[in-house]
Enzyme design. Structure first.
Site, PDB file in Angstrom:
ATOM      1  N   ASP A   1       0.878  -1.159   0.000  1.00 50.72           N
ATOM      2  CA  ASP A   1       0.000   0.000   0.000  1.00 50.72           C
ATOM      3  C   ASP A   1       0.925   1.222   0.000  1.00 50.72           C
ATOM      4  O   ASP A   1       2.105   1.137   0.345  1.00 50.72           O
ATOM      5  CB  ASP A   1      -0.951  -0.006   1.194  1.00 50.72           C
ATOM      6  CG  ASP A   1      -2.191   0.858   0.922  1.00 50.72           C
ATOM      7  OD1 ASP A   1      -2.129   1.723   0.014  1.00 50.72           O
ATOM      8  OD2 ASP A   1      -3.214   0.688   1.603  1.00 50.72           O
TER       9      ASP A   1
HETATM   10  C1  BGC Z   1      -4.973   3.213  -0.206  1.00 54.10           C
HETATM   11  C2  BGC Z   1      -5.030   2.222  -1.348  1.00 54.10           C
HETATM   12  C3  BGC Z   1      -4.859   2.959  -2.643  1.00 54.10           C
HETATM   13  C4  BGC Z   1      -3.535   3.716  -2.613  1.00 54.10           C
HETATM   14  C5  BGC Z   1      -3.255   4.502  -3.867  1.00 54.10           C
HETATM   15  C6  BGC Z   1      -3.735   4.091  -0.254  1.00 54.10           C
HETATM   16  O1  BGC Z   1      -3.820   5.116   0.664  1.00 54.10           O
HETATM   17  O2  BGC Z   1      -5.023   2.539   1.034  1.00 54.10           O
HETATM   18  O3  BGC Z   1      -6.256   1.539  -1.330  1.00 54.10           O
HETATM   19  O4  BGC Z   1      -4.925   2.076  -3.732  1.00 54.10           O
HETATM   20  O5  BGC Z   1      -3.558   4.626  -1.531  1.00 54.10           O
HETATM   21  O6  BGC Z   1      -4.120   5.582  -3.957  1.00 54.10           O
END
Ligand code: BGC
Length: 701
Positions: free
Chosen positions: A262
């Site tokens: 993530d």
């Molecule tokens: C989120 C993800 C997301 C990523 C990119 C993170 O903060 O938890 O679900 O895909 O950001 O935006």
């Protein structure tokens, strides 16, 4: 009409063998020789380059060898707009629109694997037009708490419902050519402190409940990508958790694909790469130069690097690259995909109560008062995290106006001022008092109408990534307004627009009819109007329990949520994890999942606790009769057969649900568990024989 359920008693003897996830031959494994050849030509630097973000939403290929970058499409419910290469700022393109699909909880309320497949496929078609290789979705964490900031993105509190929809979404997307990335693996069940919290959980509840949807999507749909979550599990960050990333995911489930972190969720170099992390996103803090140095210093063997590169190349070779100049050429959000968004929205709307006000009786009703800002609020964007820049979002008011035309007068009053994070006073919470002027204007309008349709609920500022709701009370003084509206006009229909449960005790009391219409995508307003006017019968079923009080929710009742850190503000946790990583007290934050497997309805059943509306509940304009239930053993488990008849004069769809109990079990088991379901379409008077298979592997503990 009562909501029927079938309880099948499992009386089969289950052998302990053969209970692992079924391993289908992965499409990823057909290019191993070719991949050997590519790896043998790569320099160490080129290999390391593949193991971290290149831009905000891409990671590098090997241009010299004709291996394209991997382009990631953010958002499980629509392809997010393009960002600048190294920031969260919009790139301001005019061709990066997309369809806003109903969000996760709405999709789950359809209980339709058919439409989940179509959803995944439609997402992929748009991803391809936008030049994307991997969709960062579906988001399939279990909804442990109703207040979780991403409850609206996630599917359900139940592992089987989440898992079957995740399987269908994954197949749809990958059959069309775009890889999925199951997220957030694992146990990311809260947004507050998501960057620190250490989930302490037993093996049994981890496997039975929280990992099950991931296991199903990997084992049954050959999901090619997985995103490691921000939190820790049993003492280790997910991004370096060898037990999760290697033992379970790769060894037990046979996952041959790639794991990405993530965003900002990697915390180490050697530990992350050896535990099974393929790509650090979005930067290179741990898996760039530091990794190169570690290999050179002998702390990580080149064989490990080769293996991580191999796993990425497998995915790269399964997904056809799109030339950069082919991407984002035309605005996206076309008829075919909008049609899928509409079909999903139609089936997602849940009717909780109906004392004869619906469908709207055009003979009796000449003037409708539409009250509440949620009737005109667009939900594609807002709050923190992925949203969709859509060319079309039909609001409920627009939907009603176009469905009703000139046959009735429709008047609108906002009634309350919606919570807006952007312009908020930091101390203000969504639970503000009612606005007296807006309220009196709305009451006056309600008095003059034959029917009041009141749009209550949350918006994308109230429910948002990065923080959990502190309460389930309806925001913006909506309860007070509901009471005033009901005094003014007894013919009150309330539509709750929300991604997760809210406290509906007041609106339920004062309204004659009550519906939930979720954050329902580009075509949500049209779908809702079709339900209100009776063009279609409502057929959605709650994918999660709607509790009465927050204190009744298992994680609250057992005291494991919320966790407390005195100096926490309501601020954005994403900022915290990147800037305040050393805060010792935060690092010690533990979420003890002491309710074990008794999540959602499993808990309320066991405690015989009352709920506002149960999991699986949803009314219809039609009535159904269930008959001739038979249970037959099969090689896979057992089949549940029955006759289902639509005994009304309205065409409709019904979701039949099979729950299983095991009386006198040697081990403790929930009172009942969902083990199969099927959506069935029945014309007025029609009858069908339905067969729902229940699999042995879903019955094991
Ligand atoms: C989120 C993800 C997301 C990523 C990119 C993170 O903060 O938890 O679900 O895909 O950001 O935006």
């Amino acid at each position: 009409m009562k909501n029927f359920r079938i309880i099948a008693l499992a009386v089969l003897t289950l052998s302990a063998t053969n209970l692992q996830a079924q391993k289908y031959p992965s499409k990823l494994l057909g290019n191993e020789k070719k991949i050997d050849g590519i790896i043998s030509q790569m320099t160490l630097e080129e290999k390391i380059d593949m193991l971290h973000g290149k831009n905000m939403f891409s990671s590098a290929g090997v241009p010299r060898l004709g291996i394209a970058d991997i382009e990631y499409a953010d958002g499980p419910f629509g392809i997010r707009e393009e960002m600048e290469p190294h920031s969260w700022n919009s790139a301001h393109l005019t061709t990066d629109s997309a369809t806003f699909f109903p969000t996760g909880s709405a999709l789950a309320a359809t209980w339709s694997t058919h439409w989940a497949y179509a959803y995944g496929r439609a997402m992929s078609r748009e991803a391809r037009l936008r030049g994307k290789d991997m969709i960062l979705g579906p988001a399939i964490n279990i909804q442990r708490i109703p207040t979780g900031g991403r409850t609206y993105e996630y599917l359900s509190e139940d592992p089987l419902l989440s898992g079957m929809l995740a399987v269908a979404y994954t197949r749809g997307s990958q059959d069309d050519g775009t890889a999925v990335c199951l997220k957030h693996y694992a146990l990311n069940n809260q947004e507050d402190y998501r960057g620190f919290v250490d989930v302490h959980i037993s093996d049994r509840s981890m496997h039975e409940i929280y990992l099950r949807p991931f296991e199903m999507a990997v084992g049954e749909a050959d999901a090619w990508g997985v995103m490691a979550a921000y939190n820790k599990v049993n003492g280790r960050w997910c991004s370096e958790n060898e037990h999760l990333l290697t033992t379970i995911l790769r060894q037990q489930w046979g996952f041959p694909g790639m794991v990405i972190s993530d965003w900002g969720g990697v915390h180490s170099t050697v530990d992350a790469v050896t535990a099974g992390m393929n790509v650090e996103m979005p930067g290179s803090r741990y898996m760039g130069q530091a990794l190169l140095d570690s290999v050179k210093a002998g702390k990580v063997s080149e064989a490990v690097i080769d293996q991580r590169v191999r796993e990425i190349l497998r995915v790269r070779m399964a997904v056809k690259p799109i030339a950069k100049e082919e991407a984002n050429r035309v605005p996206v959000g076309n008829k075919e995909e909008m049609a899928v968004a509409l079909e999903v929205a139609r089936r997602s709307i849940v009717m909780l109560k109906n004392e004869k006000l619906l469908p709207i009786n055009s003979k009796r009703v000449k003037h409708i008062a539409v009250i509440g800002e949620n009737a005109v609020t667009k939900m594609a964007l807002g709050g923190v995290g992925a949203g969709v820049k859509t060319r079309c979002e039909i609001t409920p008011l627009e939907g009603l106006k176009s469905a009703i035309g000139n046959s009735m007068k429709i008047s609108y009053a906002p009634g309350y001022k919606s919570f807006d994070r952007g312009s908020r006073n930091r101390r203000q919470s969504p639970q503000q008092a009612a606005n007296p002027e807006l309220m009196s204007e709305a009451v006056k309008l309600a008095k003059s109408a034959d029917l009041v349709i009141y749009f209550a609920g949350d918006n994308r500022e109230v429910e948002t990534e990065g923080s959990d709701r502190k309460s389930i009370t309806l925001p913006s003084g909506q309860d007070e307004l509901a009471i005033a509206l009901a005094k003014a006009n007894k013919r009150l229909v309330t539509v709750v627009v929300a991604g997760g449960p809210v406290d509906i005790s007041t609106v339920n009391d004062v309204s004659k009819s009550l519906l939930v219409s979720w954050f329902n995508g580009s075509m949500g307003g049209q779908a809702l109007a079709e339900v209100l006017t009776g063009k279609i019968s409502p057929s959605g079923k709650l994918p999660m329990t709607w509790p009465i009080h927050l204190e009744d929710v298992p994680a609250y009742a057992t005291g494991s949520y919320p966790q407390n850190i005195q100096n926490n503000a309501q601020g954005d946790i994403f900022v915290d994890i990147t800037q305040n990583r050393s805060n010792e007290r935060r690092q010690q934050l533990v979420a003890n999942y002491s309710e074990e497997s008794l999540v959602g309805y499993r808990w309320y059943d066991q405690k015989q606790a009352s709920v506002a509306y149960p999991f699986g509940f949803g009314l219809s304009y039609a009535s159904f009769r269930y008959d001739q239930l038979e249970v037959q053993p099969t090689a896979e488990g057992f089949d549940v057969h029955f006759q289902l008849r639509n005994v009304s004069s309205a065409d409709a769809e019904e979701v039949a649900q099979v729950y299983v109990s095991r009386p006198s079990s040697r081990i403790e088991r929930p009172v009942k568990e969902l083990k199969g379901f099927q959506r069935v379409a029945l014309k007025a008077g029609e009858s069908k024989t339905v067969t729902i298979p229940v699999r042995r592997s879903d019955l094991c503990h």
